[in-house]
Motif scaffolding. Structure first.
Motif, short mmCIF file in Angstrom:
data_model
loop_
_atom_site.label_atom_id
_atom_site.label_comp_id
_atom_site.label_asym_id
_atom_site.label_seq_id
_atom_site.Cartn_x
_atom_site.Cartn_y
_atom_site.Cartn_z
N ARG A 141 36.41 72.27 24.34
CA ARG A 141 35.15 72.57 25.01
C ARG A 141 34.83 74.07 24.92
NH1 ARG A 141 31.91 70.16 28.59
NH2 ARG A 141 33.30 68.36 28.73
N LEU B 157 33.57 74.93 21.42
CA LEU B 157 32.21 74.42 21.22
C LEU B 157 31.19 75.29 21.96
CD1 LEU B 157 32.88 70.59 21.50
CD2 LEU B 157 32.17 71.82 19.45
N GLU B 158 31.54 75.72 23.15
CA GLU B 158 30.62 76.57 23.90
C GLU B 158 30.47 77.94 23.24
OE1 GLU B 158 32.28 76.40 27.80
OE2 GLU B 158 31.26 74.51 28.31
N VAL C 76 28.90 68.35 23.81
CA VAL C 76 30.16 69.06 24.03
C VAL C 76 31.15 68.15 24.74
CG1 VAL C 76 31.23 70.96 25.31
CG2 VAL C 76 29.12 71.35 24.03
#
Length: 215
Positions: free
Chosen positions: A92, A95-96, A185
């Motif tokens: 996560r 991806l952020e 996400v």
């Protein structure tokens, strides 16, 4: 690139040309890029541009290369923190980082990604794959007891390219997208974490709010 800039002055010229090309793309889109327009935006003659770039495709290739290098640095800045996290939090977090990065430079990165199929991204993609494989190796070494990762590169190759091309496709969708960035996400982090720790429980899906529907 026709010739490599050696002196500081020539390096600054090349950087100003690449920056000017980026401003044209961000403001008016990929179709608006011409060597004449980029030279005008950089405040130099077209002849000076042609000393280093044969055509607009060479300029765009340099622009993509710069984007890849900046993304690599963004990943490296987050890696020490994410290496200590659990699998789902690590995915996560990466991806952020990627989404935040692509939203920078006044839409330049997003415009390049929307047109990835028209750009020469093979070399940059290969280098990014290799770098992310190294990040995954570092993560595996830090979590040897709880992870089940394939020591061969096949698993990493599949995971990295699944994420890369999912992001490329998502960012190419017409606005508004079918689902939010947060949902993407969430699903990707759950899926990838499941391959890293088969059978382990993963966090429940987050409920998407209509107000968070963004690209």
């Amino acid at each position: 690139m026709r010739k490599k800039p050696v002196q500081q002055r020539s390096q600054q010229l090349v950087e100003s040309l690449v920056e000017a090309a980026g401003r044209v793309v961000a403001q008016d889109g990929l179709e608006a890029v011409t060597t004449i327009r980029v030279a005008e935006r950089a405040g130099v003659s077209v002849g000076s541009l042609y000393q280093y770039f044969a055509n607009k495709e060479a300029l765009l290739a340099a622009l993509v290369a710069r984007m890849n290098e900046e993304l690599r640095r963004a990943v490296d800045a987050a890696a020490p923190r994410l290496v200590r996290a659990g699998p789902q939090a690590m995915v996560r977090g990466l991806l952020e980082v990627a989404f935040d990065f692509f939203g920078q430079r006044d839409g330049l990165h997003t415009e390049l990604l929307r047109n990835w199929h028209r750009l020469d991204i093979q070399l940059g993609l290969h280098r990014f794959e290799q770098h992310m494989l190294e990040v995954m190796r570092m993560y595996a070494l830090a979590h040897l007891r709880e992870l089940r990762l394939d020591p061969q590169p096949a698993q990493g190759f599949i995971v990295i390219n699944s994420v890369v091309f999912t992001l490329l496709r998502y960012l190419s969708l017409p606005r508004p997208a079918l689902f939010s960035r947060e949902q993407l996400v969430d699903e990707l982090s759950r899926m990838i974490a499941g391959t890293m720790v088969p059978g382990a429980p993963v966090a429940p899906r987050r409920r998407a709010s209509p107000s968070t529907r963004k690209r």
